[in-house]
Design an enzyme around this catalytic site. Sequence first.
Site, PDB file in Angstrom:
ATOM      1  N   LYS A   1      -1.016   3.559  10.284  1.00 29.89           N
ATOM      2  CA  LYS A   1      -0.720   2.308  10.988  1.00 29.89           C
ATOM      3  C   LYS A   1      -0.755   2.540  12.494  1.00 29.89           C
ATOM      4  CE  LYS A   1       1.836   0.512   7.080  1.00 29.89           C
ATOM      5  NZ  LYS A   1       3.082   0.496   6.335  1.00 29.89           N
TER       6      LYS A   1
ATOM      7  N   GLN B   1       9.524   0.876   7.303  1.00 37.54           N
ATOM      8  CA  GLN B   1       8.706   1.444   6.230  1.00 37.54           C
ATOM      9  C   GLN B   1       9.558   1.644   4.972  1.00 37.54           C
ATOM     10  OE1 GLN B   1       5.276   2.164   6.366  1.00 37.54           O
ATOM     11  NE2 GLN B   1       5.494   2.569   4.187  1.00 37.54           N
TER      12      GLN B   1
ATOM     13  N   ASP C   1       6.005  -7.547   8.261  1.00 39.68           N
ATOM     14  CA  ASP C   1       5.554  -7.461   6.863  1.00 39.68           C
ATOM     15  C   ASP C   1       5.967  -8.683   6.045  1.00 39.68           C
ATOM     16  OD1 ASP C   1       4.131  -6.367   4.800  1.00 39.68           O
ATOM     17  OD2 ASP C   1       5.680  -4.950   4.183  1.00 39.68           O
TER      18      ASP C   1
END
Length: 279
Positions: free
Chosen positions: A50, A94, A117
């Site tokens: 990422k 994450q 996200d």
Amino acid sequence: MTARILDGAELARRCNDALAVRVSALAVPPSLAVVLVGADPASQIYVRNKARVAEKLGFRHQQITLPADTGELELIAAVDALNADRSVDAILVQLPLPRHLDANRVIDRIDPAKDADGCTPASVGLLHLGRPDLVACTPAGCLRLLEDAGVPLTGRDAVVVGRSNIVGRPVARLLELANCSVDHCHSRTRDLAGHVRRAEIVIAAVGVPELIRGDWLADGAVVIDVGINRGLDGKLKGDVAFAEAVPRVSMITPVPGGVGPMTIAMLMENTFRAASRRR
Ligand code: NAD
């Protein structure tokens, strides 16, 4: 029939290139903050990938790495600091988190305007109301792969296997919003093979290597394999038995090189979207 292999890496490159042009028009580049707790090897690879793409796109990027024994209050304080930091446009925590941490309480804390996200209750609520805004990256990547391949969705029979909050549930909802009839299966489904056999579009998001066998798939089905599993031979495998599926289906994503790169491309698009709105 031999399947067309849907190349997610190539599509992700096209998405990223198109986004880079839009980024260059911004006075201040978008800024993404990624929080990693612990040293899970797979998470470390995902976070590194990422960062690489974010930097290539000219984003500002910061990674906050916390030790595996970080307490919940400490992690929430780190999220609060990023929420309050006006120079940060988007935040990704994450997952998975170490077991002693409650991921829900941490995600609930992310400012929905910075929800990279699409996983906060506000983002999920909008999706479920049919007003998607910042959408979970992996599900958004699945839909983009179908769209780019020209797969018609209206009225098609789709099956989603897996009902996690980060993949199965949102991807089922996105397919339904795209006018598919969605059959949603999970670990308690009876006769999974029968459900899969009836589907024209199959999304596998389970985490069991090669669970879905070639002879479960209808001739000409389109398969999006989200699974990333390490096989006993050390190689990455999807949730679908790829070699068995290829002669039967019309299109299929490989693992690796299918959904994975698209997850990152959609993260960049979400970051850009959050940044553009905050300016
Ligand atoms: P999860 O463990 O949270 O959820 C798995 C789901 O599969 C559950 O809802 C469960 O009901 C269902 N399931 C488990 N065993 C089953 C069985 N035998 N039959 C039917 N359903 C079963 O997993 P997740 O986070 O949704 O991830 C699923 C897979 O996707 C994993 O391999 C993960 O590594 C991968 N993943 C890939 C990406 C990507 O970018 N490509 C992103 C996220 C997850």
